[in-house]
Design a protein around this motif. Structure first.
Motif, mmCIF file in Angstrom:
data_model
loop_
_atom_site.group_PDB
_atom_site.id
_atom_site.type_symbol
_atom_site.label_atom_id
_atom_site.label_comp_id
_atom_site.label_asym_id
_atom_site.label_seq_id
_atom_site.Cartn_x
_atom_site.Cartn_y
_atom_site.Cartn_z
ATOM 1 N N TYR A 115 0.811 -1.226 0.000
ATOM 2 C CA TYR A 115 0.000 0.000 0.000
ATOM 3 C C TYR A 115 0.843 1.276 0.000
ATOM 4 O O TYR A 115 0.299 2.382 0.003
ATOM 5 N N SER B 132 2.212 6.968 4.813
ATOM 6 C CA SER B 132 0.780 7.174 4.596
ATOM 7 C C SER B 132 0.296 6.365 3.396
ATOM 8 O O SER B 132 0.957 6.325 2.347
ATOM 9 N N LEU C 137 -2.319 7.219 1.772
ATOM 10 C CA LEU C 137 -3.111 8.145 0.959
ATOM 11 C C LEU C 137 -2.570 8.369 -0.454
ATOM 12 O O LEU C 137 -3.358 8.351 -1.415
ATOM 13 N N PRO C 138 -1.257 8.591 -0.643
ATOM 14 C CA PRO C 138 -0.775 8.855 -2.016
ATOM 15 C C PRO C 138 -1.130 7.750 -3.000
ATOM 16 O O PRO C 138 -1.658 8.014 -4.079
ATOM 17 N N LEU D 54 -3.386 5.465 -2.572
ATOM 18 C CA LEU D 54 -4.850 5.363 -2.601
ATOM 19 C C LEU D 54 -5.418 6.247 -3.705
ATOM 20 O O LEU D 54 -6.289 5.814 -4.482
ATOM 21 N N ILE D 55 -4.910 7.466 -3.827
ATOM 22 C CA ILE D 55 -5.382 8.394 -4.858
ATOM 23 C C ILE D 55 -5.011 7.889 -6.249
ATOM 24 O O ILE D 55 -5.833 7.901 -7.171
ATOM 25 N N SER E 146 -5.606 -0.266 -0.498
ATOM 26 C CA SER E 146 -5.179 1.052 -0.010
ATOM 27 C C SER E 146 -6.237 1.688 0.878
ATOM 28 O O SER E 146 -5.920 2.271 1.924
ATOM 29 N N ALA E 147 -7.509 1.583 0.471
ATOM 30 C CA ALA E 147 -8.592 2.185 1.248
ATOM 31 C C ALA E 147 -8.752 1.493 2.595
ATOM 32 O O ALA E 147 -8.971 2.153 3.634
ATOM 33 N N TYR F 245 -5.897 2.583 4.801
ATOM 34 C CA TYR F 245 -6.044 4.003 5.150
ATOM 35 C C TYR F 245 -7.109 4.196 6.225
ATOM 36 O O TYR F 245 -6.943 5.012 7.145
ATOM 37 N N ALA G 94 4.015 12.566 -0.089
ATOM 38 C CA ALA G 94 3.131 12.969 1.020
ATOM 39 C C ALA G 94 3.975 13.515 2.156
ATOM 40 O O ALA G 94 5.160 13.229 2.269
#
Length: 266
Positions: free
Chosen positions: A28, A37, A39-40, A42-43, A96-97, A100, A266
Protein backbone atom coordinates in the motif's frame (compact mmCIF):
# COMPACT_ATOMS: atom_id res chain seq x y z
CA UNK A 1 27.26 -10.45 -11.30
CA UNK A 2 27.06 -11.30 -7.62
CA UNK A 3 23.81 -9.40 -7.14
CA UNK A 4 22.28 -11.05 -10.22
CA UNK A 5 23.22 -14.52 -8.96
CA UNK A 6 21.85 -13.66 -5.54
CA UNK A 7 18.57 -12.46 -7.06
CA UNK A 8 17.97 -15.63 -9.09
CA UNK A 9 19.06 -17.87 -6.22
CA UNK A 10 16.45 -16.19 -4.01
CA UNK A 11 13.75 -16.28 -6.69
CA UNK A 12 14.04 -20.01 -7.32
CA UNK A 13 13.44 -21.10 -3.75
CA UNK A 14 10.44 -23.33 -3.08
CA UNK A 15 8.75 -20.78 -0.79
CA UNK A 16 8.58 -18.28 -3.69
CA UNK A 17 5.72 -20.30 -5.22
CA UNK A 18 3.31 -19.13 -2.52
CA UNK A 19 1.86 -15.81 -1.47
CA UNK A 20 3.83 -15.31 1.71
CA UNK A 21 5.62 -12.04 2.30
CA UNK A 22 7.24 -10.30 5.24
CA UNK A 23 5.62 -6.85 5.05
CA UNK A 24 2.08 -5.59 4.46
CA UNK A 25 3.31 -2.04 3.85
CA UNK A 26 4.90 -2.94 0.49
CA UNK A 27 1.38 -3.45 -0.86
CA UNK A 28 0.00 0.00 0.00
CA UNK A 29 3.05 2.30 -0.14
CA UNK A 30 4.59 3.62 -3.32
CA UNK A 31 8.24 2.90 -4.00
CA UNK A 32 8.74 6.65 -4.50
CA UNK A 33 7.36 7.90 -1.18
CA UNK A 34 9.27 8.39 2.05
CA UNK A 35 6.21 8.71 4.28
CA UNK A 36 4.17 5.85 5.70
CA UNK A 37 0.78 7.17 4.60
CA UNK A 38 -1.48 5.02 2.43
CA UNK A 39 -3.11 8.14 0.96
CA UNK A 40 -0.78 8.86 -2.02
CA UNK A 41 -1.16 5.40 -3.54
CA UNK A 42 -4.85 5.36 -2.60
CA UNK A 43 -5.38 8.39 -4.86
CA UNK A 44 -3.32 6.91 -7.70
CA UNK A 45 -5.15 3.59 -7.51
CA UNK A 46 -8.54 5.29 -7.40
CA UNK A 47 -7.75 7.15 -10.63
CA UNK A 48 -6.51 3.94 -12.29
CA UNK A 49 -9.59 2.03 -11.16
CA UNK A 50 -11.99 4.70 -12.44
CA UNK A 51 -10.18 4.68 -15.79
CA UNK A 52 -10.44 0.89 -16.00
CA UNK A 53 -14.09 1.00 -15.00
CA UNK A 54 -14.77 3.54 -17.74
CA UNK A 55 -13.03 1.31 -20.31
CA UNK A 56 -15.00 -1.72 -19.11
CA UNK A 57 -18.38 0.03 -19.31
CA UNK A 58 -17.57 1.62 -22.68
CA UNK A 59 -16.32 -1.64 -24.16
CA UNK A 60 -19.35 -3.63 -23.03
CA UNK A 61 -21.81 -0.92 -24.11
CA UNK A 62 -20.31 -0.21 -27.54
CA UNK A 63 -19.82 -3.89 -28.38
CA UNK A 64 -23.38 -4.71 -27.32
CA UNK A 65 -24.72 -1.89 -29.51
CA UNK A 66 -22.61 -3.08 -32.46
CA UNK A 67 -23.55 -6.77 -32.26
CA UNK A 68 -26.93 -6.41 -30.49
CA UNK A 69 -25.84 -9.24 -28.17
CA UNK A 70 -24.03 -8.59 -24.89
CA UNK A 71 -23.03 -12.24 -24.61
CA UNK A 72 -20.66 -11.98 -27.57
CA UNK A 73 -18.50 -9.50 -25.65
CA UNK A 74 -17.45 -12.28 -23.26
CA UNK A 75 -16.02 -14.47 -26.05
CA UNK A 76 -12.78 -12.60 -26.48
CA UNK A 77 -9.65 -12.76 -24.36
CA UNK A 78 -9.42 -9.00 -24.74
CA UNK A 79 -12.72 -8.70 -22.88
CA UNK A 80 -11.46 -11.04 -20.18
CA UNK A 81 -8.41 -8.78 -19.99
CA UNK A 82 -10.60 -5.69 -19.61
CA UNK A 83 -12.40 -7.39 -16.73
CA UNK A 84 -9.06 -8.35 -15.19
CA UNK A 85 -7.58 -4.84 -15.25
CA UNK A 86 -10.81 -3.49 -13.74
CA UNK A 87 -10.91 -6.08 -10.96
CA UNK A 88 -7.18 -5.79 -10.27
CA UNK A 89 -7.14 -2.00 -10.10
CA UNK A 90 -10.29 -2.18 -7.98
CA UNK A 91 -8.66 -4.58 -5.53
CA UNK A 92 -5.60 -2.33 -5.41
CA UNK A 93 -7.88 0.53 -4.41
CA UNK A 94 -9.60 -1.70 -1.82
CA UNK A 95 -6.23 -2.60 -0.27
CA UNK A 96 -5.18 1.05 -0.01
CA UNK A 97 -8.59 2.19 1.25
CA UNK A 98 -8.77 -0.57 3.87
CA UNK A 99 -5.32 0.26 5.23
CA UNK A 100 -6.04 4.00 5.15
CA UNK A 101 -9.31 3.60 7.08
CA UNK A 102 -8.43 0.75 9.44
CA UNK A 103 -4.66 0.86 9.71
CA UNK A 104 -2.00 -1.70 8.90
CA UNK A 105 -2.65 -5.16 10.40
CA UNK A 106 0.14 -6.90 12.31
CA UNK A 107 2.82 -8.29 9.99
CA UNK A 108 3.29 -11.29 12.26
CA UNK A 109 -0.12 -12.61 11.21
CA UNK A 110 0.93 -12.84 7.57
CA UNK A 111 -0.67 -11.08 4.64
CA UNK A 112 -4.43 -10.48 5.02
CA UNK A 113 -6.62 -12.30 2.49
CA UNK A 114 -7.44 -9.15 0.53
CA UNK A 115 -3.74 -8.38 0.03
CA UNK A 116 -3.10 -11.95 -1.13
CA UNK A 117 -5.97 -11.69 -3.61
CA UNK A 118 -4.63 -8.38 -4.88
CA UNK A 119 -1.10 -9.76 -5.22
CA UNK A 120 -2.33 -12.77 -7.20
CA UNK A 121 -4.46 -10.54 -9.46
CA UNK A 122 -1.58 -8.09 -9.93
CA UNK A 123 0.79 -10.94 -10.80
CA UNK A 124 -1.74 -12.33 -13.28
CA UNK A 125 -3.03 -9.19 -14.94
CA UNK A 126 0.12 -7.28 -15.84
CA UNK A 127 1.69 -10.00 -18.04
CA UNK A 128 -1.72 -10.83 -19.55
CA UNK A 129 -2.31 -7.16 -20.42
CA UNK A 130 1.08 -6.96 -22.14
CA UNK A 131 0.38 -10.24 -23.93
CA UNK A 132 -3.01 -9.07 -25.21
CA UNK A 133 -1.51 -5.84 -26.53
CA UNK A 134 1.38 -7.47 -28.36
CA UNK A 135 -0.56 -10.49 -29.65
CA UNK A 136 -3.41 -8.33 -30.95
CA UNK A 137 -1.29 -5.79 -32.82
CA UNK A 138 1.13 -8.44 -34.13
CA UNK A 139 -1.30 -11.15 -35.23
CA UNK A 140 -4.94 -10.02 -35.17
CA UNK A 141 -5.24 -6.35 -36.06
CA UNK A 142 -4.53 -7.04 -39.73
CA UNK A 143 -6.77 -10.12 -39.97
CA UNK A 144 -9.81 -10.16 -42.25
CA UNK A 145 -12.18 -10.31 -39.27
CA UNK A 146 -13.23 -6.91 -37.94
CA UNK A 147 -12.35 -7.17 -34.24
CA UNK A 148 -12.34 -3.40 -33.73
CA UNK A 149 -15.95 -2.26 -33.45
CA UNK A 150 -14.69 1.26 -32.71
CA UNK A 151 -11.24 2.65 -33.53
CA UNK A 152 -10.95 4.69 -30.31
CA UNK A 153 -12.16 1.81 -28.16
CA UNK A 154 -9.69 -0.43 -29.98
CA UNK A 155 -6.80 1.72 -28.68
CA UNK A 156 -8.11 1.67 -25.13
CA UNK A 157 -8.66 -2.08 -24.86
CA UNK A 158 -5.55 -3.12 -26.80
CA UNK A 159 -3.00 -0.45 -25.81
CA UNK A 160 -4.14 1.75 -22.93
CA UNK A 161 -4.85 -1.44 -20.97
CA UNK A 162 -1.09 -2.12 -20.85
CA UNK A 163 -0.29 1.51 -20.06
CA UNK A 164 -2.58 1.39 -17.03
CA UNK A 165 -1.03 -1.85 -15.77
CA UNK A 166 2.44 -0.39 -16.31
CA UNK A 167 1.45 2.60 -14.18
CA UNK A 168 0.13 0.23 -11.52
CA UNK A 169 3.49 -1.54 -11.54
CA UNK A 170 5.80 1.47 -11.42
CA UNK A 171 3.84 3.21 -8.64
CA UNK A 172 3.76 0.10 -6.45
CA UNK A 173 6.31 -1.41 -4.10
CA UNK A 174 5.22 -5.05 -3.97
CA UNK A 175 7.41 -7.73 -5.53
CA UNK A 176 6.93 -9.87 -8.62
CA UNK A 177 8.12 -13.43 -7.98
CA UNK A 178 9.50 -15.26 -11.00
CA UNK A 179 7.91 -18.53 -9.87
CA UNK A 180 4.45 -16.94 -9.91
CA UNK A 181 4.37 -17.38 -13.70
CA UNK A 182 1.99 -20.30 -13.19
CA UNK A 183 -0.81 -17.90 -12.22
CA UNK A 184 -0.93 -16.38 -15.70
CA UNK A 185 -0.52 -19.79 -17.32
CA UNK A 186 -3.50 -21.16 -15.38
CA UNK A 187 -5.59 -18.25 -16.62
CA UNK A 188 -4.52 -18.94 -20.21
CA UNK A 189 -5.39 -22.64 -19.80
CA UNK A 190 -8.86 -21.71 -18.54
CA UNK A 191 -9.41 -19.51 -21.61
CA UNK A 192 -8.19 -22.24 -23.98
CA UNK A 193 -10.56 -24.75 -22.34
CA UNK A 194 -13.35 -22.22 -22.78
CA UNK A 195 -12.62 -21.92 -26.52
CA UNK A 196 -12.61 -25.72 -26.89
CA UNK A 197 -15.95 -26.04 -25.11
CA UNK A 198 -17.39 -23.20 -27.18
CA UNK A 199 -16.23 -24.92 -30.36
CA UNK A 200 -17.61 -28.30 -29.24
CA UNK A 201 -21.12 -26.88 -28.83
CA UNK A 202 -20.92 -25.31 -32.31
CA UNK A 203 -20.36 -21.81 -30.99
CA UNK A 204 -19.86 -19.04 -33.51
CA UNK A 205 -18.11 -15.70 -33.46
CA UNK A 206 -20.15 -12.53 -34.24
CA UNK A 207 -19.54 -13.07 -37.96
CA UNK A 208 -20.71 -16.69 -38.06
CA UNK A 209 -17.27 -18.29 -38.07
CA UNK A 210 -16.83 -21.57 -36.12
CA UNK A 211 -14.10 -20.07 -33.95
CA UNK A 212 -13.44 -17.07 -31.72
CA UNK A 213 -10.05 -16.21 -33.19
CA UNK A 214 -8.83 -17.39 -36.63
CA UNK A 215 -5.49 -18.38 -35.06
CA UNK A 216 -7.40 -20.55 -32.56
CA UNK A 217 -9.62 -22.48 -34.95
CA UNK A 218 -10.14 -25.99 -33.51
CA UNK A 219 -11.09 -27.27 -36.95
CA UNK A 220 -7.31 -27.13 -37.38
CA UNK A 221 -6.28 -28.57 -34.03
CA UNK A 222 -2.60 -28.84 -34.91
CA UNK A 223 -2.27 -25.17 -35.82
CA UNK A 224 -4.30 -24.18 -32.76
CA UNK A 225 -2.02 -26.18 -30.45
CA UNK A 226 1.01 -24.45 -31.93
CA UNK A 227 -0.70 -21.13 -31.21
CA UNK A 228 -1.41 -22.22 -27.63
CA UNK A 229 2.20 -23.27 -27.01
CA UNK A 230 3.52 -20.06 -28.57
CA UNK A 231 1.11 -17.98 -26.48
CA UNK A 232 2.15 -19.80 -23.29
CA UNK A 233 5.82 -19.09 -24.00
CA UNK A 234 5.00 -15.44 -24.73
CA UNK A 235 3.07 -15.10 -21.46
CA UNK A 236 6.01 -16.55 -19.51
CA UNK A 237 8.33 -14.09 -21.28
CA UNK A 238 6.07 -11.18 -20.29
CA UNK A 239 5.98 -12.43 -16.72
CA UNK A 240 9.79 -12.49 -16.70
CA UNK A 241 9.87 -8.96 -18.18
CA UNK A 242 7.42 -7.81 -15.50
CA UNK A 243 9.76 -9.18 -12.84
CA UNK A 244 12.70 -7.39 -14.46
CA UNK A 245 10.73 -4.12 -14.61
CA UNK A 246 10.02 -4.57 -10.91
CA UNK A 247 13.74 -4.91 -10.21
CA UNK A 248 14.46 -1.82 -12.32
CA UNK A 249 11.66 0.10 -10.57
CA UNK A 250 13.03 -0.72 -7.15
CA UNK A 251 16.60 0.16 -8.15
CA UNK A 252 15.48 3.47 -9.63
CA UNK A 253 13.39 4.33 -6.57
CA UNK A 254 16.35 3.68 -4.27
CA UNK A 255 18.53 5.95 -6.40
CA UNK A 256 15.83 8.63 -6.63
CA UNK A 257 15.02 8.82 -2.92
CA UNK A 258 18.72 8.76 -2.05
CA UNK A 259 19.56 11.63 -4.42
CA UNK A 260 16.50 13.79 -3.92
CA UNK A 261 15.61 14.11 -0.25
CA UNK A 262 13.06 16.77 -1.09
CA UNK A 263 10.97 14.50 -3.31
CA UNK A 264 7.96 13.24 -1.41
CA UNK A 265 4.50 12.07 -2.38
CA UNK A 266 3.13 12.97 1.02
Amino acid sequence: MGSVKKYFKKQFRRNMFGLKYKSNSDFYLSCFQSSTSALPLLIVRLLLFLTCLGIFISSLTITTMYFSNAGLWFLYMTSWGVMLITITSGFGFVVSATIYLKGDPDDSSGLPWYIKVYWALYTLTIPIAFFITVFYWAFLSSANEEFAVDSVLDIFIHAINSVIMFLLLITARQPTNLLHFYISILFAIVYVIFTVIYYSVDGRDPFGNPYIYPVLDWNNAGTSMITVVFAAILIIVFHFLTAMMTVARDAFSRWWTRNDDNFQLA
